[in-house]
Design a protein around this motif. Structure first.
Motif, PDB file in Angstrom:
ATOM      1  N   ALA A 126       3.398  15.264  -5.382  1.00 17.01           N
ATOM      2  CA  ALA A 126       4.716  14.931  -5.923  1.00 17.01           C
ATOM      3  C   ALA A 126       5.538  14.095  -4.944  1.00 17.01           C
ATOM      4  O   ALA A 126       5.461  14.268  -3.725  1.00 17.01           O
ATOM      5  CB  ALA A 126       5.472  16.203  -6.268  1.00 17.01           C
ATOM      6  N   MET A 127       6.343  13.208  -5.507  1.00 20.63           N
ATOM      7  CA  MET A 127       7.249  12.382  -4.718  1.00 20.63           C
ATOM      8  C   MET A 127       8.537  13.173  -4.520  1.00 20.63           C
ATOM      9  O   MET A 127       9.473  13.074  -5.298  1.00 20.63           O
ATOM     10  CB  MET A 127       7.526  11.044  -5.426  1.00 20.63           C
ATOM     11  CG  MET A 127       8.412  10.104  -4.645  1.00 20.63           C
ATOM     12  SD  MET A 127       7.776   9.654  -3.029  1.00 20.63           S
ATOM     13  CE  MET A 127       6.343   8.706  -3.498  1.00 20.63           C
ATOM     14  N   HIS A 145       1.942  10.382  -6.908  1.00 15.72           N
ATOM     15  CA  HIS A 145       2.950  11.098  -7.698  1.00 15.72           C
ATOM     16  C   HIS A 145       2.490  11.341  -9.130  1.00 15.72           C
ATOM     17  O   HIS A 145       2.686  12.432  -9.682  1.00 15.72           O
ATOM     18  CB  HIS A 145       4.279  10.335  -7.697  1.00 15.72           C
ATOM     19  CG  HIS A 145       5.351  11.035  -8.473  1.00 15.72           C
ATOM     20  ND1 HIS A 145       5.971  12.176  -8.003  1.00 15.72           N
ATOM     21  CD2 HIS A 145       5.885  10.775  -9.694  1.00 15.72           C
ATOM     22  CE1 HIS A 145       6.849  12.589  -8.912  1.00 15.72           C
ATOM     23  NE2 HIS A 145       6.820  11.752  -9.947  1.00 15.72           N
ATOM     24  N   PHE A 146       1.884  10.336  -9.728  1.00 17.33           N
ATOM     25  CA  PHE A 146       1.455  10.462 -11.124  1.00 17.33           C
ATOM     26  C   PHE A 146      -0.014  10.851 -11.273  1.00 17.33           C
ATOM     27  O   PHE A 146      -0.495  11.024 -12.388  1.00 17.33           O
ATOM     28  CB  PHE A 146       1.725   9.150 -11.878  1.00 17.33           C
ATOM     29  CG  PHE A 146       3.193   8.853 -12.023  1.00 17.33           C
ATOM     30  CD1 PHE A 146       3.973   9.572 -12.919  1.00 17.33           C
ATOM     31  CD2 PHE A 146       3.790   7.873 -11.251  1.00 17.33           C
ATOM     32  CE1 PHE A 146       5.334   9.305 -13.053  1.00 17.33           C
ATOM     33  CE2 PHE A 146       5.145   7.599 -11.373  1.00 17.33           C
ATOM     34  CZ  PHE A 146       5.920   8.322 -12.271  1.00 17.33           C
ATOM     35  N   GLY A 147      -0.746  10.957 -10.156  1.00 13.75           N
ATOM     36  CA  GLY A 147      -2.166  11.293 -10.233  1.00 13.75           C
ATOM     37  C   GLY A 147      -2.963  10.229 -10.964  1.00 13.75           C
ATOM     38  O   GLY A 147      -3.922  10.542 -11.673  1.00 13.75           O
ATOM     39  N   GLN A 169       0.822  -1.209   0.000  1.00 12.36           N
ATOM     40  CA  GLN A 169       0.000   0.000   0.000  1.00 12.36           C
ATOM     41  C   GLN A 169       0.856   1.258   0.000  1.00 12.36           C
ATOM     42  O   GLN A 169       0.546   2.226  -0.689  1.00 12.36           O
ATOM     43  CB  GLN A 169      -0.937   0.001   1.209  1.00 12.36           C
ATOM     44  CG  GLN A 169      -2.073  -0.978   1.075  1.00 12.36           C
ATOM     45  CD  GLN A 169      -2.951  -1.016   2.319  1.00 12.36           C
ATOM     46  OE1 GLN A 169      -2.498  -0.759   3.433  1.00 12.36           O
ATOM     47  NE2 GLN A 169      -4.202  -1.361   2.122  1.00 12.36           N
ATOM     48  N   VAL A 170       1.935   1.260   0.771  1.00  9.80           N
ATOM     49  CA  VAL A 170       2.825   2.427   0.820  1.00  9.80           C
ATOM     50  C   VAL A 170       3.428   2.680  -0.556  1.00  9.80           C
ATOM     51  O   VAL A 170       3.443   3.812  -1.051  1.00  9.80           O
ATOM     52  CB  VAL A 170       3.922   2.222   1.898  1.00  9.80           C
ATOM     53  CG1 VAL A 170       5.031   3.264   1.767  1.00  9.80           C
ATOM     54  CG2 VAL A 170       3.318   2.270   3.295  1.00  9.80           C
ATOM     55  N   ILE A 171       3.911   1.623  -1.196  1.00 11.00           N
ATOM     56  CA  ILE A 171       4.510   1.762  -2.527  1.00 11.00           C
ATOM     57  C   ILE A 171       3.470   2.232  -3.541  1.00 11.00           C
ATOM     58  O   ILE A 171       3.680   3.200  -4.279  1.00 11.00           O
ATOM     59  CB  ILE A 171       5.139   0.424  -2.977  1.00 11.00           C
ATOM     60  CG1 ILE A 171       6.346   0.087  -2.094  1.00 11.00           C
ATOM     61  CG2 ILE A 171       5.525   0.464  -4.452  1.00 11.00           C
ATOM     62  CD1 ILE A 171       6.835  -1.341  -2.236  1.00 11.00           C
ATOM     63  N   SER A 172       2.330   1.559  -3.571  1.00 12.08           N
ATOM     64  CA  SER A 172       1.284   1.881  -4.538  1.00 12.08           C
ATOM     65  C   SER A 172       0.734   3.290  -4.321  1.00 12.08           C
ATOM     66  O   SER A 172       0.530   4.038  -5.289  1.00 12.08           O
ATOM     67  CB  SER A 172       0.160   0.845  -4.420  1.00 12.08           C
ATOM     68  OG  SER A 172      -0.859   1.108  -5.335  1.00 12.08           O
ATOM     69  N   ALA A 173       0.505   3.662  -3.077  1.00 13.62           N
ATOM     70  CA  ALA A 173      -0.032   4.998  -2.781  1.00 13.62           C
ATOM     71  C   ALA A 173       0.934   6.084  -3.251  1.00 13.62           C
ATOM     72  O   ALA A 173       0.513   7.098  -3.815  1.00 13.62           O
ATOM     73  CB  ALA A 173      -0.315   5.143  -1.292  1.00 13.62           C
ATOM     74  N   GLY A 174       2.223   5.873  -3.029  1.00 18.20           N
ATOM     75  CA  GLY A 174       3.210   6.849  -3.473  1.00 18.20           C
ATOM     76  C   GLY A 174       3.211   7.019  -4.981  1.00 18.20           C
ATOM     77  O   GLY A 174       3.280   8.136  -5.503  1.00 18.20           O
ATOM     78  N   ILE A 175       3.120   5.915  -5.695  1.00 16.47           N
ATOM     79  CA  ILE A 175       3.100   5.956  -7.168  1.00 16.47           C
ATOM     80  C   ILE A 175       1.808   6.599  -7.673  1.00 16.47           C
ATOM     81  O   ILE A 175       1.837   7.461  -8.562  1.00 16.47           O
ATOM     82  CB  ILE A 175       3.285   4.540  -7.746  1.00 16.47           C
ATOM     83  CG1 ILE A 175       4.705   4.030  -7.445  1.00 16.47           C
ATOM     84  CG2 ILE A 175       2.998   4.514  -9.245  1.00 16.47           C
ATOM     85  CD1 ILE A 175       4.905   2.551  -7.712  1.00 16.47           C
TER      86      ILE A 175
END
Length: 149
Positions: A124-125, A114-116, A105-111
């Motif tokens: 933004a990351m 970041h890309f909307g 979830q942390v990885i996916s949420a960040g992506i």
């Protein structure tokens, strides 16, 4: 209570519920000897609950007819989560299973942020945000190794 605190409290409750869901449904699947059947029961109860809330708040499904088909894949993702956690948690441990769910979830949420992606608000990351997400993942990792010999 400000809206953002209410939202945070609701999501905290949802987060608390994920390991509880995993433990309860894993136990039901083990009791039944059929994890997939336990998932079907979970979805039947979830459907009844969601339907009750929708009826109380004004059920209107007409707009769904015009939605892009890919938006309905969310149902497949929740089914995948429930089926996998129900099958894996009794063998792997609820904590271990939820640990990997949280890291994902942390990885996916960040992506997504970041890309909307999927129409999400762009966040933004930045290096600070990346460090915070890495710290969260690192903290999750530490919780898993802390109690091991």
């Amino acid at each position: 209570m400000p809206a953002h605190l209410t939202s945070a409290a609701i999501m905290l409750a949802a987060g608390i519920g994920i390991p509880v869901l995993a433990a309860l449904n894993a136990r039901l699947g083990a009791h039944m000897g059929a994890p997939a059947s336990a998932a079907v029961i979970l979805f039947a109860v979830a459907f009844a609950s969601a339907l009750a809330v929708a009826l109380l708040t004004g059920l209107d499904l007409r707009a769904a007819a015009g939605a892009p088909p890919h938006l309905f894949l969310a149902g497949c993702l929740v089914a995948f989560y429930v089926l996998s956690i129900t099958w894996i948690a009794p063998r792997f441990g609820v904590g271990n299973a939820v640990f990997f769910v949280l890291v994902g979830q942390v990885i996916s949420a960040g992506i997504i942020d970041h890309f909307g992606l999927f129409g999400a608000k762009v966040v933004a990351m930045t290096p600070i945000r990346a460090a915070g997400l890495a710290a969260m993942a690192g903290g999750l990792f530490l919780t898993q190794i802390a109690g091991r010999p």
